[in-house]
Scaffold this motif. Structure first.
Motif, PDB file in Angstrom:
ATOM      1  N   UNK A  48     114.319  -9.093 -14.954  1.00 19.20           N
ATOM      2  CA  UNK A  48     114.002  -8.524 -16.262  1.00 19.20           C
ATOM      3  C   UNK A  48     112.628  -7.875 -16.214  1.00 19.20           C
ATOM      4  N   UNK A  49     112.572  -6.627 -16.634  1.00 15.46           N
ATOM      5  CA  UNK A  49     111.330  -5.853 -16.611  1.00 15.46           C
ATOM      6  C   UNK A  49     110.923  -5.481 -18.033  1.00 15.46           C
ATOM      7  N   UNK A  50     109.633  -5.523 -18.273  1.00 14.17           N
ATOM      8  CA  UNK A  50     109.085  -5.088 -19.556  1.00 14.17           C
ATOM      9  C   UNK A  50     108.149  -3.916 -19.313  1.00 14.17           C
ATOM     10  N   UNK A  51     108.368  -2.832 -20.055  1.00 14.69           N
ATOM     11  CA  UNK A  51     107.528  -1.636 -19.932  1.00 14.69           C
ATOM     12  C   UNK A  51     106.945  -1.300 -21.301  1.00 14.69           C
ATOM     13  N   UNK A  52     105.638  -1.145 -21.326  1.00 15.00           N
ATOM     14  CA  UNK A  52     104.957  -0.822 -22.579  1.00 15.00           C
ATOM     15  C   UNK A  52     104.794   0.685 -22.722  1.00 15.00           C
ATOM     16  N   UNK A  53     105.203   1.185 -23.872  1.00 15.00           N
ATOM     17  CA  UNK A  53     105.075   2.609 -24.188  1.00 15.00           C
ATOM     18  C   UNK A  53     103.894   2.801 -25.127  1.00 15.00           C
ATOM     19  N   UNK A  78     100.069  12.447 -26.379  1.00 14.09           N
ATOM     20  CA  UNK A  78     100.502  11.999 -25.059  1.00 14.09           C
ATOM     21  C   UNK A  78     101.372  10.751 -25.177  1.00 14.09           C
ATOM     22  N   UNK A  79     102.187  10.558 -24.156  1.00 17.05           N
ATOM     23  CA  UNK A  79     103.021   9.360 -24.039  1.00 17.05           C
ATOM     24  C   UNK A  79     102.813   8.801 -22.642  1.00 17.05           C
ATOM     25  N   UNK A  80     102.572   7.507 -22.536  1.00 14.15           N
ATOM     26  CA  UNK A  80     102.406   6.885 -21.226  1.00 14.15           C
ATOM     27  C   UNK A  80     103.133   5.548 -21.206  1.00 14.15           C
ATOM     28  N   UNK A  81     103.468   5.111 -20.001  1.00 15.02           N
ATOM     29  CA  UNK A  81     104.193   3.853 -19.816  1.00 15.02           C
ATOM     30  C   UNK A  81     103.495   3.031 -18.739  1.00 15.02           C
ATOM     31  N   UNK A  82     103.601   1.704 -18.881  1.00 11.98           N
ATOM     32  CA  UNK A  82     103.128   0.814 -17.826  1.00 11.98           C
ATOM     33  C   UNK A  82     103.973  -0.456 -17.827  1.00 11.98           C
ATOM     34  N   UNK A  83     104.119  -1.046 -16.656  1.00 16.72           N
ATOM     35  CA  UNK A  83     104.849  -2.306 -16.529  1.00 16.72           C
ATOM     36  C   UNK A  83     103.938  -3.441 -17.004  1.00 16.72           C
ATOM     37  N   UNK A 253     109.116   6.033 -15.163  1.00 18.49           N
ATOM     38  CA  UNK A 253     108.715   7.407 -15.441  1.00 18.49           C
ATOM     39  C   UNK A 253     107.629   7.398 -16.495  1.00 18.49           C
ATOM     40  N   UNK A 254     106.604   8.212 -16.305  1.00 23.54           N
ATOM     41  CA  UNK A 254     105.528   8.296 -17.284  1.00 23.54           C
ATOM     42  C   UNK A 254     105.983   8.975 -18.573  1.00 23.54           C
ATOM     43  N   UNK A 255     107.152   9.592 -18.537  1.00 19.85           N
ATOM     44  CA  UNK A 255     107.675  10.279 -19.722  1.00 19.85           C
ATOM     45  C   UNK A 255     108.796   9.469 -20.380  1.00 19.85           C
ATOM     46  N   UNK A 256     109.714   8.939 -19.565  1.00 24.48           N
ATOM     47  CA  UNK A 256     110.919   8.302 -20.096  1.00 24.48           C
ATOM     48  C   UNK A 256     110.947   6.786 -19.922  1.00 24.48           C
ATOM     49  N   UNK A 257     109.925   6.199 -19.341  1.00 26.24           N
ATOM     50  CA  UNK A 257     109.914   4.748 -19.164  1.00 26.24           C
ATOM     51  C   UNK A 257     110.792   4.297 -18.015  1.00 26.24           C
ATOM     52  N   UNK A 258     111.521   3.215 -18.195  1.00 27.36           N
ATOM     53  CA  UNK A 258     112.384   2.684 -17.142  1.00 27.36           C
ATOM     54  C   UNK A 258     113.606   3.577 -16.977  1.00 27.36           C
ATOM     55  N   UNK A 259     113.801   4.053 -15.760  1.00 24.68           N
ATOM     56  CA  UNK A 259     114.929   4.937 -15.461  1.00 24.68           C
ATOM     57  C   UNK A 259     115.694   4.380 -14.264  1.00 24.68           C
ATOM     58  N   UNK A 264     114.374  10.308  -9.518  1.00 20.71           N
ATOM     59  CA  UNK A 264     113.109  10.494  -8.801  1.00 20.71           C
ATOM     60  C   UNK A 264     111.967  10.945  -9.696  1.00 20.71           C
ATOM     61  N   UNK A 265     112.192  11.017 -10.991  1.00 18.23           N
ATOM     62  CA  UNK A 265     111.091  11.339 -11.895  1.00 18.23           C
ATOM     63  C   UNK A 265     110.151  10.143 -12.055  1.00 18.23           C
TER      64      UNK A 265
END
Length: 363
Positions: A48-53, A78-83, A253-259, A264-265
């Motif tokens: 299970x992964x959690x990604x913050x937008x 801007x929109x950014x993501x991190x685990x 992905x820095x744009x779409x989060x978990x893909x 390869x984005x």
């Protein structure tokens, strides 16, 4: 090793024993020719992964933030993501090559408790409740409205700001309102306000309203930051012998989060499953490998494996687990569970098929 696979009988027993509970009881009787069927499990994992937008939005008056507030604003959306979290949970699925028919005769009434997946839970022990270790799973968090999306933002806007068509003028009025609110707060706290609140509760309410309006007006200059957390769970199987131990479970992905892993984005998030120890068959007094007993009650002697989740060169989660695929299958003499003189019980780990406890029932 003698193993009997009887698909038709398995289907019949599964239909007879299926119910809402987590376990079913199969009893050795004349009706089923004293045969009990169960399937040993194979190990798998849920990751299970959690990604913050994070969404950053400039304020209406960002160009004037330095002039009026001497602060650095958000300059562009801007929109950014991190685990932010990862967790590993051990699961299991049926090993279609390890399905057993165990014959328990002598009219002993021997029985086996099986899980919904027909994994063995216990033999001659109906009270046993196997409990899976709890895993602290990350939780999804929805984005909260920003201060500018709340009613207080409209309350903070003055009629003069609404009527003005010049953004520069509106910024000037907004800045003036901010300093007015700060002065009001200072006067209330110091007790110098012309109209002081009547009691402590009223003072708190007044100060809260002032703070909210100031925050809304300030956000018009500095911008807003909105965060949310997305959680997804992925099923991971133990790699086959000779297959790569590391695989891409998802990408960020820095744009779409978990893909998806093949998108390869995003940058890869890896899961590594590597063997640490191998289960071995028991040996006799002379050091020779014991043979599987005739009609034996099959169980698994698992090995262990190290499972890690990593991203950007950092380990997010990891641990050592018993792994069925790294083990071997052996059996116990079925007479242990039918003897009227000394009847035994057996407890399993239904995630691996391993023996948890073997004991004697007091009669």
């Amino acid at each position: 090793m003698k193993k009997q696979i009887i698909a038709a009988a398995f289907v019949v027993l599964s239909l007879l024993c299926a119910h809402a509970q987590s376990t079913s009881k199969l009893t050795a009787t004349k009706a089923n020719e004293y045969g009990l069927i169960y399937t040993l499990p194979l190990t798998s994992f849920n990751v299970t992964l959690a990604a913050e937008k994070t969404v950053r939005t400039p304020g209406e008056f960002y160009q004037y933030a330095k002039k009026y507030l001497n602060a650095d604003p958000i300059l562009a959306p801007s929109v950014s993501w991190r685990i932010t979290g990862a967790a590993i949970e051990q699961t299991a699925f049926p090993d279609e090559h390890e399905r057993y028919l165990v014959t328990l005769k002598n009219g002993s009434g021997a029985f086996v408790m099986v899980s919904d997946d027909n994994f063995p839970v216990s033999l001659n022990d109906e009270s046993y409740r196997w409990t899976q270790p709890e895993v602290d799973l990350p939780e999804a968090v929805e984005a909260k409205p920003t201060i500018l999306q709340l009613p207080v933002a409209r309350q903070a806007v003055t009629p003069e700001m609404i009527q003005s068509k010049s953004s520069a003028k509106r910024a000037e009025l907004a800045a003036a309102k901010i300093y007015e609110l700060r002065n009001m707060r200072s006067e209330i706290i110091s007790g110098q306000a012309e109209s002081m609140p009547s009691d402590g509760a009223a003072m708190k309410l007044a100060l809260d309203q002032i703070a909210s309006q100031e925050e809304a007006l300030t956000a018009m200059f500095l911008g807003t930051v909105q965060t949310s957390v997305e959680v997804r769970t992925y099923s991971v199987e133990v790699p086959a012998e000779g297959a790569p131990e590391r695989s891409v479970v998802a990408r960020l992905s820095m744009v779409d989060g978990l893909v998806a892993p093949d998108d390869l984005s995003g940058s890869p998030i890896y899961v590594t499953v590597s063997p640490q120890t191998r289960g071995e068959l028991p040996v006799n007094e002379k050091g020779g490998t014991k043979t599987f007993p005739k009609g034996g009650v099959a169980y698994r002697i698992p090995g262990t494996g190290l499972v890690t989740v990593s991203f950007d060169g950092k380990t997010l989660a990891g641990g050592t687990y018993d792994v069925a695929q790294y083990g071997v299958v052996f059996g116990l003499d079925p007479s242990l569970f039918t003897s009227r003189k000394s009847l035994s019980y057996l407890r399993f780990n239904p995630l691996t098929g391993a023996v948890v406890e073997l004991g004697t029932i007091n009669q």
